[in-house]
Design a protein around this motif. Structure first.
Motif, short mmCIF file in Angstrom:
data_model
loop_
_atom_site.label_atom_id
_atom_site.label_comp_id
_atom_site.label_asym_id
_atom_site.label_seq_id
_atom_site.Cartn_x
_atom_site.Cartn_y
_atom_site.Cartn_z
N LEU A 113 79.20 14.14 -16.14
CA LEU A 113 77.89 14.36 -15.54
C LEU A 113 76.91 14.75 -16.64
O LEU A 113 76.52 15.91 -16.79
N ALA A 114 76.56 13.75 -17.43
CA ALA A 114 75.66 13.96 -18.56
C ALA A 114 75.00 12.62 -18.88
O ALA A 114 75.40 11.58 -18.36
N ASP A 115 73.96 12.67 -19.70
CA ASP A 115 73.33 11.42 -20.13
C ASP A 115 74.37 10.51 -20.78
O ASP A 115 75.26 10.99 -21.49
N ILE A 116 74.22 9.21 -20.52
CA ILE A 116 75.21 8.24 -21.00
C ILE A 116 74.61 7.39 -22.11
O ILE A 116 73.65 6.63 -21.87
N PRO A 117 75.12 7.49 -23.34
CA PRO A 117 74.63 6.62 -24.41
C PRO A 117 75.27 5.24 -24.32
O PRO A 117 76.49 5.11 -24.32
N THR A 154 75.67 -2.85 -30.35
CA THR A 154 76.79 -2.60 -31.28
C THR A 154 78.05 -3.35 -30.88
O THR A 154 79.02 -3.36 -31.63
N ILE A 155 78.05 -3.99 -29.71
CA ILE A 155 79.24 -4.72 -29.24
C ILE A 155 79.34 -6.04 -30.00
O ILE A 155 78.42 -6.86 -29.98
N GLU A 156 80.47 -6.23 -30.68
CA GLU A 156 80.64 -7.42 -31.51
C GLU A 156 80.96 -8.67 -30.69
O GLU A 156 80.58 -9.77 -31.06
N LYS A 184 65.76 4.15 -24.91
CA LYS A 184 66.28 2.83 -25.27
C LYS A 184 67.79 2.72 -25.07
O LYS A 184 68.29 1.70 -24.55
N VAL A 185 68.55 3.73 -25.46
CA VAL A 185 70.02 3.63 -25.36
C VAL A 185 70.62 4.76 -24.52
O VAL A 185 71.84 4.95 -24.53
N ILE A 186 69.79 5.52 -23.80
CA ILE A 186 70.30 6.62 -22.99
C ILE A 186 70.02 6.35 -21.51
O ILE A 186 68.90 6.07 -21.12
#
Length: 630
Positions: free
Chosen positions: A207-211, A216-218, A244-246
């Protein structure tokens, strides 16, 4: 939000187990207030002692975020937690007025569409309990279904409620939020298999922000699938983007996705996949993370902890040790030794339960905890574990094994650091001989053992015996890894320090400078080993009375340590102590006093009052006070 659903949500937020959740919900449910523990225990089919134990565990979980619960009186705990929950419940109701609910729905749905069925729109708002999240879900759903009438939508919602209530009645612990659950069901049906699976995967996050950094996925195919799933979830408001990523997953949506996951045939596969993902992130944690590492890794830590706490059974035996050790490194590097200890202790417990008391992975876990105890000055506890590890390794591997040599070395170094030189010497000598026998004379482990034995001789004033060992180690490192290597810099530093102890400053200085330049070249200007070299060179300058050269070197070492380790690290305390000592020797008492005080505060907080470093700093400060006030 119903009170029972709120309690279920709080249970999930505080990571209560199923048994703890059952006791918690029963204890604080309105209908049970005032009932005796015996009656509540009977409802749960446990005895009173077991019920009380469960509630103690519950109080402990809540106390992490609500310290007032650390009071000893159990009745006081009950009253305080009741008050806390009631206040939070009232603040989280978040129910809109009817007009405000309509206004929110109008912002989400084309106005003309609502005007055509205004009466039905108001009934939908009422059905959804005027809850913003439910209205948001329905609004996004309607946006995807432009030809769907509001009357048909309301009938669909009513049907979902009947279906959901039947399931909830069969499972009293199942969370149910009127309005949100039905809206979620409609949204779920709009998702394709890829988006459904991804939502279930995200529900395993903490239960927290998700990065989520898709770039970065190859694997291009996987990257595209993730991008599509995120877009679908965002469109239906099942996931929110904070930057952007959160991303953010509403706690209730998370629970509803988890229910879907548990009902599916892919639950174990998804949990294994998530555990593997978090393991790969954990592997990025170095043994000594710098502030930049900590900043970059911090958003991922809650989700790694979620795996360690709830999904460890989905990790392989060796990976279990890796995950817990990496978590310990993350906290230990910041001086948060209690947290580091907790993760290493859990690792030992899990590996013992899984593999038995006598297994190599259990031994490895014990050894890591011993290392933590040693670094924090808990020498008696470290000694007991090191001895246990040594005996286990001998029993499991036999006397002629490299791991046995490592254990001999570890125990010997512990004795050396606590001044028990007679006990240390035979162990370090045995480790050296065993490594020579198993690896040959030309091996890096042999070079390491030579250095450690040299350190022992140096500590006991046997400088003539220490010097050839340091020189052998230096030459061996040069032959094995080349002259341009950090281990060569360390050997240069060791030999230079020996020369300083024996007053051979003219021989020490060029070696210290070589070590410093080598470290800068190989490791970069921003590295803790560079700070160590600056500190060593400053001590040489101070010892030879070159105070104007010593001060800037001490200052550089201090500032570099602060940048790399943060302000509250034992190495920073040592740098503060050294600079304070220089000011004291030069009679600059006003500058020395606050530095001594800072150093002592850091040591006491991070290492404890009995650690040798703390005692040294305290003695230095005490001498300073006697000198300046008497």
């Amino acid at each position: 939000m119903q009170w029972v659903n709120f309690l279920a949500k709080e249970a999930a937020t505080h990571s209560l187990s199923l048994k703890q959740t059952a006791a918690f919900v029963k204890y604080f449910n309105t209908e049970n207030l005032g009932k005796s523990e015996a009656k509540l225990a009977k409802k749960l089919n446990v005895d009173v002692t077991a019920f009380r134990k469960l509630m103690r565990e519950v109080y402990g979980k809540f106390a992490q975020n609500y310290p007032e619960l650390t009071i000893s009186n159990s009745q006081g705990k009950l009253e305080k937690l009741q008050a806390y929950l009631s206040a939070k419940y009232n603040s989280e109701l978040d129910v809109l007025k009817p007009l405000a609910a309509m206004k929110l729905l109008k912002s989400l749905v084309v106005r003309k569409r609502l005007q055509q069925e205004a009466w039905v729109a108001r009934r939908i708002c009422k059905f959804l309990g005027y809850i913003p999240l439910a209205l948001e879900l329905v609004g996004r759903y309607l946006d995807k279904m432009p030809d769907l009438s509001l009357e048909t939508l309301l009938k669909q919602l009513e049907k979902k409620r009947l279906e959901y209530e039947a399931v909830v009645n069969a499972n009293s612990l199942m969370p149910y939020e009127y309005g949100v659950s039905e809206a979620f069901e409609l949204s779920w049906e709009q998702l394709d298999e890829n988006a459904q699976g991804f939502g279930c995967l995200l529900s395993l996050c903490a239960l927290a922000d998700i990065p989520l950094s898709v770039e970065t996925i190859e694997d291009n195919k996987k990257q595209k699938l993730w991008e599509e799933a995120i877009a679908d979830l965002l469109e239906l408001h099942l996931l929110q983007q904070k930057s952007k990523v959160i991303y953010h997953l509403n706690p209730l949506i998370r629970q509803l996705f988890q229910i879907k996951l548990e009902k599916s045939n892919e639950a174990d596969e998804t949990k294994t996949k998530f555990a593997a993902m978090m393991l790969e992130v954990a592997k990025l944690i170095p043994q000594q993370p710098n502030p930049e590492d900590i900043f970059n890794l911090t958003p991922h830590i809650p989700h790694i902890i979620e795996v360690a706490t709830h999904l460890s059974q989905y990790l392989g035996d060796e990976n279990l040790i890796t995950l817990f050790t990496k978590l310990a490194w993350f906290y230990q590097s910041q001086g948060l030794y209690q947290q580091a200890e907790t993760w290493l202790q859990q690792c030992i417990e899990l590996t013992q339960n899984r593999l038995g008391l006598e297994h190599s992975y259990v031994v490895t876990s014990l050894n890591k905890l011993a290392g933590l105890y040693e670094s924090t000055g808990r020498y008696s506890e470290a000694q007991a574990l090191y001895q246990q590890v040594l005996e286990l390794r001998k029993r499991l591997l036999g006397g002629n094994h490299l791991d046995v040599a490592t254990s001999l070395n570890n125990l010997g170094l512990l004795y050396e650091s606590t001044g028990r030189y007679k006990e240390a010497e035979p162990l370090l000598e045995q480790a050296l001989e065993l490594r020579k026998r198993l690896l040959g004379e030309e091996h890096t482990d042999v070079a390491t053992s030579l250095s450690y034995l040299g350190l022992l001789y140096e500590s006991t004033g046997r400088y003539k015996e220490a010097e050839p060992l340091y020189q052998q180690a230096l030459e061996l490192w040069k032959r094995l890894v080349g002259k341009e290597h950090p281990h060569v810099a360390t050997s240069l530093n060791n030999l230079a320090a020996l020369y300083c102890y024996t007053g051979r400053y003219s021989e020490a200085e060029p070696l210290f400078k070589q070590a410093l330049e080598l470290r800068k070249r190989l490791l970069g200007e921003e590295h803790i080993d560079v700070a160590t070299s600056l500190n060593n060179l400053a001590q040489l300058y101070e010892s030879t009375g070159r105070y104007s050269e010593a001060e800037p070197s001490y200052k550089q070492a201090l500032e570099l340590s602060k940048r790399l380790l943060g302000d509250n690290h034992p190495d920073v305390a040592i740098s503060l102590n050294n600079l304070a000592a220089l000011y004291r020797h030069r009679g600059r008492y006003r500058k020395a006093k606050p530095l001594f005080e800072q150093a002592l505060t850091i040591c006491e907080r991070t290492l404890g009052v009995s650690h040798p470093t703390t005692m040294t700093v305290r003695a230095n400060y005490a001498n300073f006070l006697r000198e300046t006030y008497h």
